[in-house]
Design an enzyme around this catalytic site. Sequence first.
Site, PDB file in Angstrom:
ATOM      1  N   ASN A  90     140.361  -9.168 -11.293  1.00  0.00           N
ATOM      2  CA  ASN A  90     140.714  -8.115 -10.342  1.00  0.00           C
ATOM      3  C   ASN A  90     139.484  -7.645  -9.560  1.00  0.00           C
ATOM      4  O   ASN A  90     138.462  -8.322  -9.530  1.00  0.00           O
ATOM      5  CB  ASN A  90     141.430  -6.953 -11.040  1.00  0.00           C
ATOM      6  CG  ASN A  90     142.588  -6.416 -10.202  1.00  0.00           C
ATOM      7  OD1 ASN A  90     142.436  -6.127  -9.021  1.00  0.00           O
ATOM      8  ND2 ASN A  90     143.749  -6.297 -10.830  1.00  0.00           N
ATOM      9  N   ARG A  91     139.582  -6.468  -8.956  1.00  0.00           N
ATOM     10  CA  ARG A  91     138.584  -6.032  -7.977  1.00  0.00           C
ATOM     11  C   ARG A  91     137.566  -5.052  -8.557  1.00  0.00           C
ATOM     12  O   ARG A  91     137.910  -4.195  -9.372  1.00  0.00           O
ATOM     13  CB  ARG A  91     139.287  -5.377  -6.780  1.00  0.00           C
ATOM     14  CG  ARG A  91     140.134  -6.361  -5.985  1.00  0.00           C
ATOM     15  CD  ARG A  91     140.937  -5.675  -4.887  1.00  0.00           C
ATOM     16  NE  ARG A  91     141.630  -6.676  -4.069  1.00  0.00           N
ATOM     17  CZ  ARG A  91     142.835  -7.173  -4.364  1.00  0.00           C
ATOM     18  NH1 ARG A  91     143.485  -6.750  -5.440  1.00  0.00           N
ATOM     19  NH2 ARG A  91     143.384  -8.088  -3.592  1.00  0.00           N
ATOM     20  N   HIS A 115     137.926 -11.223  -8.939  1.00  0.00           N
ATOM     21  CA  HIS A 115     138.046 -12.287  -9.943  1.00  0.00           C
ATOM     22  C   HIS A 115     136.716 -12.984 -10.238  1.00  0.00           C
ATOM     23  O   HIS A 115     136.641 -14.208 -10.355  1.00  0.00           O
ATOM     24  CB  HIS A 115     139.083 -13.328  -9.500  1.00  0.00           C
ATOM     25  CG  HIS A 115     140.484 -12.791  -9.426  1.00  0.00           C
ATOM     26  ND1 HIS A 115     140.927 -11.749 -10.206  1.00  0.00           N
ATOM     27  CD2 HIS A 115     141.547 -13.168  -8.659  1.00  0.00           C
ATOM     28  CE1 HIS A 115     142.211 -11.512  -9.935  1.00  0.00           C
ATOM     29  NE2 HIS A 115     142.603 -12.341  -8.996  1.00  0.00           N
ATOM     30  N   HIS A 151     145.825 -16.440 -14.623  1.00  0.00           N
ATOM     31  CA  HIS A 151     146.406 -16.125 -13.316  1.00  0.00           C
ATOM     32  C   HIS A 151     147.580 -17.064 -13.001  1.00  0.00           C
ATOM     33  O   HIS A 151     147.713 -17.535 -11.874  1.00  0.00           O
ATOM     34  CB  HIS A 151     145.333 -16.214 -12.232  1.00  0.00           C
ATOM     35  CG  HIS A 151     145.643 -15.449 -10.979  1.00  0.00           C
ATOM     36  ND1 HIS A 151     146.551 -15.875 -10.046  1.00  0.00           N
ATOM     37  CD2 HIS A 151     145.162 -14.274 -10.506  1.00  0.00           C
ATOM     38  CE1 HIS A 151     146.610 -15.022  -9.049  1.00  0.00           C
ATOM     39  NE2 HIS A 151     145.765 -14.027  -9.300  1.00  0.00           N
ATOM     40  N   ASP A 161     150.931  -5.590  -5.506  1.00  0.00           N
ATOM     41  CA  ASP A 161     149.634  -6.107  -5.943  1.00  0.00           C
ATOM     42  C   ASP A 161     148.937  -4.944  -6.648  1.00  0.00           C
ATOM     43  O   ASP A 161     147.911  -4.442  -6.201  1.00  0.00           O
ATOM     44  CB  ASP A 161     148.809  -6.620  -4.765  1.00  0.00           C
ATOM     45  CG  ASP A 161     147.570  -7.389  -5.196  1.00  0.00           C
ATOM     46  OD1 ASP A 161     147.407  -7.615  -6.420  1.00  0.00           O
ATOM     47  OD2 ASP A 161     146.769  -7.766  -4.322  1.00  0.00           O
ATOM     48  N   GLU A 219     149.491 -10.410 -14.784  1.00  0.00           N
ATOM     49  CA  GLU A 219     148.159 -10.630 -15.343  1.00  0.00           C
ATOM     50  C   GLU A 219     147.755  -9.473 -16.261  1.00  0.00           C
ATOM     51  O   GLU A 219     147.339  -8.416 -15.782  1.00  0.00           O
ATOM     52  CB  GLU A 219     147.132 -10.758 -14.217  1.00  0.00           C
ATOM     53  CG  GLU A 219     147.488 -11.763 -13.140  1.00  0.00           C
ATOM     54  CD  GLU A 219     146.721 -11.478 -11.864  1.00  0.00           C
ATOM     55  OE1 GLU A 219     145.466 -11.469 -11.916  1.00  0.00           O
ATOM     56  OE2 GLU A 219     147.364 -11.239 -10.824  1.00  0.00           O
TER      57      GLU A 219
END
Length: 379
Positions: free
Chosen positions: A103-104, A129, A203, A277, A343
């Site tokens: 993720n971010r 990621h 993922h 998302d 995820e």
Amino acid sequence: MRTLGLIVHTAALLAGMAGTAQASTISRAPAGTLADGTVIETITLTNKAGLTARVLTYGATLQAVIAPDRNGRMADVVLGYDDLKSFVDYPNFFGVTVGRYANRIAGGTFTLDGKRYQLPLNDKTNSLHGGGKGFDKVAWRVVSITPGAVAKLVLAYTSPDGESGYPGKLDVTTTYTLDESGSLGITFDAKTTKPTVVNMTNHGIFDLGGEGSPTGAMGHLLTIPARAITPVDAKLIPTGELRPVEGTAFDFRAPRVIGRSLRDGRDQQLRYGQGYDHNFALDKGVTATPGLAARLMDPASGRVLEVLTTEPGLQFYTGNFLDGTFVGKSGHLYRMGDGIALEPQKFPDAPNQPTFVSARVDPGKPYHHQMIYRFSVQR
């Protein structure tokens, strides 16, 4: 939630068909060679009911899952590519092992013990990621392959101190297991030489009707046992808030058709994400053993996928950036909604969010995440 009486696990469904089948098997074959000469392998795990998981050593990638529908017909339910070259040339995180940080991370930066670390920016102003060269873009080595009632594959990778800006040498393993009940386990373990942050997941992008199906995953029923999400700003970074899902398009506490609210432009969160998302804060939190994070069901085929995890969050992603430019398996063009990712992980941007569960890993205190993809059918 459907009653247990409606669920028929794969092994039971095909017991008669597989009466003379062998026990679970695991095999390996060459998949191709990287530009530097590294040989990549395909490892295939198959249980006696025919459920099959195919793993590439490049990116420790779940390349395929072949599962039966309610009539015993088999289909590959994971989006991706047929060949190694496409995974290398057109990376899109299909089925890969994500790390060091899934993720971010906002601005690609975080501070640990007073020291600031800068990561590559590969998502506009964020690191996503793991940055430009994450665990999805490296060759993993095969540690062991074990057939039997539970087929087991152990893959390993050593991430050098400073790789992609992260501190500490990290020794990582990803372990795939497949049992006779239809459970595909994926376990991530990591040991570090310096304080660092780690957040790993798989993922896989799923269409239970079979990848490339005409209707994609939008008609699937999804359940997520979470009372809240971590809402995001315009850059898809969590605000730090836990926002209740009740009365919103994010309420999946009871089975909900994915496409029902996907394009509701009145919801600012859906506009930010261009669909779903978002991270769901699972009611179960962190657990010692895997607990339910999601249940996905395709009414047309009867296939069911349950996702279990020891982690506190689940990122639900509807393939919003698949725009028809990605040619996947069997020449299929993938577009938004053709598959979804579920995820399990720590919360996004946790290194910068003091109220979130910490992603810190220290020497002598290894990282461990156990997740399960459990396949069954509903009549």
